[in-house]
Design a protein around this motif. Structure first.
Motif: not given
Length: 410
Positions: A31-60
């Motif tokens: 969980p140190v790797a996976f949970a850290t990835w999960s905790a930062l993911l939404n901010n990372f993809v929105i702030e850095v990669a400009q994801f919207d709801g469709s993009d996050i759906g495809w990512l998952h």
């Protein structure tokens, strides 16, 4: 690493080199790797990669493809032992997590996510199998609860450091991902060399196993995979998109979850042992129906951020009750079926997971509340299925219907 050590022989080893110690070490590292990835993911993809709801759906959706292909573990086990595959997968998860921030685009994120997901899902498949093989049935619920608590404690330290140091030290996504992923990879590599190969009492089948008498377990796994995706993909995304949570605020919410799980998970293990899998799962699914309906109310009735955060914590706490599904299968399974069925169950669990995130990403753009309404319906379906679990499951008594229907041929 050469001569396998049986479980009875392992009792003579120092406590820190026994199978249960290895399970705890892996429970802390993953969980140190996976949970850290999960905790930062939404901010990372929105702030850095400009994801919207469709993009996050495809990512998952991409992230869940390896879970859908977890049945391939059976083929890999013809080439290497389960313990080796689990540790190698954990190393892959750590390395891929460490490199995540190096690919700040949709295509790059999808590729590195696929690699980390292969590591995560193959590790989880093997880890579940090893837990059920190495833990005795009478102690399994309690030990599984403590393993969950150990993982929560390790993640708590990671999240605490993020919350405390993100702003004061000006941490970046690259630094945090590299440190968290590197830790997981190093611990897994150390475990690979420090622990002997443990041999379970029953040799595991190396072919795919699908048995009619496990049908209820398969159905519950399918519904769990579908339902979990809505929480995993959209609950956290909601906190950032709708309520504007920053990295340290999202991580603080995760911290509350972890503290709750550290206290709650061992109690869940005791409760499952005392009250049985049927009652535990009925309680979980009843609670999830209410939680998902309340999530929908946030969008339909404009309920506020305090309720959303509270629901997020409660929702996460219900995950601990999922250990009852593991011990239900342990009680009804042929011991030789545990490894291949873990792979099959992981694939079944991810059938809906591969399809739903992308499809629901488009529904999210039109009506986020409808997504959570659909999740409530899934929880209700799981509740109905859980009513078929007997009070004392065992081979020949897999469901309450078994007493009325002759056992089918395999």
């Amino acid at each position: 690493m050469s001569t396998p050590v049986t479980l009875s022989e392992a009792r003579q080893l120092p406590v820190w080199r026994r199978p249960v110690a290895l399970l705890f070490l892996m429970a802390v590292a993953m969980p140190v790797a996976f949970a850290t990835w999960s905790a930062l993911l939404n901010n990372f993809v929105i702030e850095v990669a400009q994801f919207d709801g469709s993009d996050i759906g495809w990512l998952h959706t991409v992230r869940e493809i390896p879970g859908f292909l977890a049945i391939g573990v059976i083929a890999v086990l013809m080439l290497m032992r389960e313990q080796v595959l689990g540790l190698v997968s954990l190393i892959l998860l750590g390395v891929a997590t460490a490199l995540t921030a190096q690919f700040p685009s949709l295509g790059g994120i999808l590729v590195i996510t696929m690699l980390s997901s292969i590591g995560f899902h193959y590790y989880e498949t093997v880890n579940q199998s090893l837990q059920l093989q190495w833990l005795p049935k009478d102690r399994a619920p309690r030990m599984l609860g403590w393993l969950l608590a150990a993982g929560s404690a390790a993640t708590l330290v990671s999240y605490g450091l993020i919350v405390l140091l993100w702003e004061p030290l000006g941490l970046t996504y690259n630094i945090v991902y590299a440190l968290a992923g590197g830790f997981t990879a190093l611990v897994a590599a150390a475990a690979f060399f420090l622990y002997p190969q443990f041999q379970a009492d029953t040799v595991q089948s190396k072919k795919m196993v699908l048995r009619r008498r496990y049908w209820l377990y398969y159905a519950l796994q399918f519904m769990a995979g579908a339902r979990r995706q809505i929480f995993t993909v959209f609950a956290g995304f909601m906190m950032v998109e709708k309520f504007g949570f920053d990295v340290h605020e999202v991580t603080a919410l995760f911290l509350i979850n972890l503290v709750a799980n550290m206290v709650f998970a061992p109690l869940v293990g005791r409760a499952v042992g005392a009250f049985g899998e049927r009652r535990a799962l009925l309680f979980e699914y009843s609670g999830l129906v209410v939680v998902f309906l309340a999530y929908g109310g946030i969008y339909f009735f404009g309920w506020g951020v305090v309720l959303a955060a509270t629901l997020y914590v409660i929702d996460h706490m219900f995950f601990a009750l999922a250990l009852a599904l593991k011990t239900y299968f342990q009680k009804i399974a042929d011991p030789a079926d545990i490894a291949p069925t873990a792979a099959v169950a992981f694939t079944i669990n991810h059938i809906a997971a591969v399809v739903l995130p992308a499809l629901l990403g488009y529904l999210w753009l039109a009506s986020p509340g409808a997504v959570f309404g659909l999740a409530a319906g899934m929880a209700m379906t799981s509740l109905c299925l859980a009513l078929l679990i007997p009070r004392h499951p065992e081979p020949g008594n897999e469901t309450v219907l078994a007493r009325f229907v002759p056992a089918p041929a395999e």
